[in-house]
Design a protein around this motif. Structure first.
Motif, PDB file in Angstrom:
ATOM      1  N   THR A  12       7.712  77.857  38.927  1.00 56.05           N
ATOM      2  CA  THR A  12       7.479  78.124  37.698  1.00 56.05           C
ATOM      3  C   THR A  12       7.307  79.880  37.717  1.00 56.05           C
ATOM      4  O   THR A  12       6.721  80.367  38.432  1.00 56.05           O
ATOM      5  CB  THR A  12       6.202  77.446  37.122  1.00 56.05           C
ATOM      6  OG1 THR A  12       6.350  76.143  37.228  1.00 56.05           O
ATOM      7  CG2 THR A  12       5.953  77.776  35.749  1.00 56.05           C
ATOM      8  N   ASP A  13       7.849  80.352  36.678  1.00 58.77           N
ATOM      9  CA  ASP A  13       7.656  81.609  36.428  1.00 58.77           C
ATOM     10  C   ASP A  13       6.415  82.229  35.950  1.00 58.77           C
ATOM     11  O   ASP A  13       6.026  81.611  34.911  1.00 58.77           O
ATOM     12  CB  ASP A  13       8.906  82.175  35.522  1.00 58.77           C
ATOM     13  CG  ASP A  13       8.572  83.787  35.563  1.00 58.77           C
ATOM     14  OD1 ASP A  13       7.877  84.509  35.706  1.00 58.77           O
ATOM     15  OD2 ASP A  13       9.779  84.288  34.675  1.00 58.77           O
ATOM     16  N   LYS A  15       5.022  84.618  34.727  1.00 59.37           N
ATOM     17  CA  LYS A  15       5.131  85.483  33.410  1.00 59.37           C
ATOM     18  C   LYS A  15       5.701  84.667  32.232  1.00 59.37           C
ATOM     19  O   LYS A  15       5.425  85.085  31.274  1.00 59.37           O
ATOM     20  CB  LYS A  15       5.890  86.669  33.717  1.00 59.37           C
ATOM     21  CG  LYS A  15       5.202  87.665  34.705  1.00 59.37           C
ATOM     22  CD  LYS A  15       5.893  88.919  34.848  1.00 59.37           C
ATOM     23  CE  LYS A  15       5.450  89.690  35.846  1.00 59.37           C
ATOM     24  NZ  LYS A  15       5.902  90.830  36.610  1.00 59.37           N
ATOM     25  N   ARG A  16       6.335  83.648  32.550  1.00 56.08           N
ATOM     26  CA  ARG A  16       7.000  82.992  31.325  1.00 56.08           C
ATOM     27  C   ARG A  16       7.036  81.204  31.894  1.00 56.08           C
ATOM     28  O   ARG A  16       7.886  80.927  32.517  1.00 56.08           O
ATOM     29  CB  ARG A  16       8.474  83.246  31.103  1.00 56.08           C
ATOM     30  CG  ARG A  16       8.810  84.546  30.521  1.00 56.08           C
ATOM     31  CD  ARG A  16      10.008  85.035  30.224  1.00 56.08           C
ATOM     32  NE  ARG A  16      10.719  83.993  29.614  1.00 56.08           N
ATOM     33  CZ  ARG A  16      12.169  83.708  29.888  1.00 56.08           C
ATOM     34  NH1 ARG A  16      12.827  84.497  30.710  1.00 56.08           N
ATOM     35  NH2 ARG A  16      12.849  82.856  29.115  1.00 56.08           N
ATOM     36  N   LEU A  17       5.801  80.607  31.236  1.00 55.69           N
ATOM     37  CA  LEU A  17       5.664  79.442  32.120  1.00 55.69           C
ATOM     38  C   LEU A  17       6.627  78.458  31.603  1.00 55.69           C
ATOM     39  O   LEU A  17       6.969  77.259  32.158  1.00 55.69           O
ATOM     40  CB  LEU A  17       4.406  78.937  31.551  1.00 55.69           C
ATOM     41  CG  LEU A  17       3.008  79.711  32.046  1.00 55.69           C
ATOM     42  CD1 LEU A  17       1.901  79.246  31.981  1.00 55.69           C
ATOM     43  CD2 LEU A  17       3.321  79.604  33.679  1.00 55.69           C
ATOM     44  N   GLU A  18       7.395  78.650  30.460  1.00 53.62           N
ATOM     45  CA  GLU A  18       8.485  77.761  29.939  1.00 53.62           C
ATOM     46  C   GLU A  18       9.629  77.643  30.814  1.00 53.62           C
ATOM     47  O   GLU A  18      10.507  77.008  30.852  1.00 53.62           O
ATOM     48  CB  GLU A  18       9.109  77.908  28.671  1.00 53.62           C
ATOM     49  CG  GLU A  18       9.524  78.982  28.281  1.00 53.62           C
ATOM     50  CD  GLU A  18       8.807  80.730  28.087  1.00 53.62           C
ATOM     51  OE1 GLU A  18       9.532  81.535  27.924  1.00 53.62           O
ATOM     52  OE2 GLU A  18       7.507  80.314  28.391  1.00 53.62           O
ATOM     53  N   ARG A  19       9.827  78.965  31.870  1.00 52.29           N
ATOM     54  CA  ARG A  19      10.932  79.067  32.772  1.00 52.29           C
ATOM     55  C   ARG A  19      10.532  78.635  34.209  1.00 52.29           C
ATOM     56  O   ARG A  19       9.598  78.832  34.499  1.00 52.29           O
ATOM     57  CB  ARG A  19      11.098  80.487  32.836  1.00 52.29           C
ATOM     58  CG  ARG A  19      12.571  81.037  33.740  1.00 52.29           C
ATOM     59  CD  ARG A  19      12.433  82.634  33.405  1.00 52.29           C
ATOM     60  NE  ARG A  19      13.589  82.660  34.345  1.00 52.29           N
ATOM     61  CZ  ARG A  19      13.959  83.962  35.021  1.00 52.29           C
ATOM     62  NH1 ARG A  19      12.915  84.712  34.966  1.00 52.29           N
ATOM     63  NH2 ARG A  19      15.014  83.957  35.845  1.00 52.29           N
ATOM     64  N   TYR A  20      11.414  77.553  34.293  1.00 48.88           N
ATOM     65  CA  TYR A  20      11.201  76.793  35.844  1.00 48.88           C
ATOM     66  C   TYR A  20      12.467  76.590  36.485  1.00 48.88           C
ATOM     67  O   TYR A  20      13.475  76.252  35.791  1.00 48.88           O
ATOM     68  CB  TYR A  20      10.174  75.658  35.545  1.00 48.88           C
ATOM     69  CG  TYR A  20      10.912  74.457  34.961  1.00 48.88           C
ATOM     70  CD1 TYR A  20      11.721  73.534  35.548  1.00 48.88           C
ATOM     71  CD2 TYR A  20      10.935  74.200  33.519  1.00 48.88           C
ATOM     72  CE1 TYR A  20      12.276  72.298  34.887  1.00 48.88           C
ATOM     73  CE2 TYR A  20      11.690  73.469  32.804  1.00 48.88           C
ATOM     74  CZ  TYR A  20      12.189  72.181  33.592  1.00 48.88           C
ATOM     75  OH  TYR A  20      12.812  71.438  32.978  1.00 48.88           O
ATOM     76  N   GLN A  74      15.158  75.621  33.380  1.00 45.28           N
ATOM     77  CA  GLN A  74      14.919  75.855  32.071  1.00 45.28           C
ATOM     78  C   GLN A  74      14.511  77.360  31.991  1.00 45.28           C
ATOM     79  O   GLN A  74      13.888  77.856  32.900  1.00 45.28           O
ATOM     80  CB  GLN A  74      13.931  75.209  31.276  1.00 45.28           C
ATOM     81  CG  GLN A  74      13.390  75.449  29.800  1.00 45.28           C
ATOM     82  CD  GLN A  74      12.482  74.619  29.102  1.00 45.28           C
ATOM     83  OE1 GLN A  74      12.612  73.467  28.950  1.00 45.28           O
ATOM     84  NE2 GLN A  74      11.610  75.374  28.455  1.00 45.28           N
ATOM     85  N   GLY A  75      15.171  78.014  31.002  1.00 44.13           N
ATOM     86  CA  GLY A  75      14.987  79.568  30.761  1.00 44.13           C
ATOM     87  C   GLY A  75      15.742  80.658  31.652  1.00 44.13           C
ATOM     88  O   GLY A  75      16.162  81.116  32.259  1.00 44.13           O
TER      89      GLY A  75
END
Length: 75
Positions: A12-13, A15-20, A74-75
Motif C-alpha cells: 500500500t502506498d 501517501k495514498r492508501l487507496e493505491r495498492y 488500484q491507483g
C-alpha cells in the motif's frame, strides 16, 4: 513456505492508501543471504547507506524468489 509455496504480497502506498498492489504466486526458490548482499543493496537504494542499519546479531536473512501468477492493483 517450503510446505506450501503459495504466497500473496500486498503493498500500500503510505501517501495514498487507496493505491495498492497485490501479487499472488508461488515460491520458486529460497536462497540464504549470509553476507547480507540483498538487504544491503536495498539499504543503498532506499536509505542511501551502504549497510542495512537495523541488522541485529543472530538475524538470518533469505531471499525469496516468487513466480507471479496474478496481480491486482488500484491507483
Amino acid at each position: 513456505m517450503k510446505r506450501d509455496p503459495h504466497i500473496a504480497l500486498s503493498i500500500t502506498d503510505p501517501k495514498r492508501l487507496e493505491r495498492y498492489l497485490e501479487v499472488r504466486g508461488t515460491i520458486e526458490r529460497i536462497e540464504d543471504d549470509p553476507k547480507l548482499d540483498f538487504i544491503n543493496s536495498m539499504a543503498k537504494k532506499y536509505l542511501g547507506v551502504d549497510k542495512y542499519p537495523y541488522h541485529q546479531p543472530g538475524d538470518e536473512r533469505v531471499v525469496v524468489f516468487v513466480k507471479p501468477e496474478h496481480a491486482t492493483y488500484q491507483g
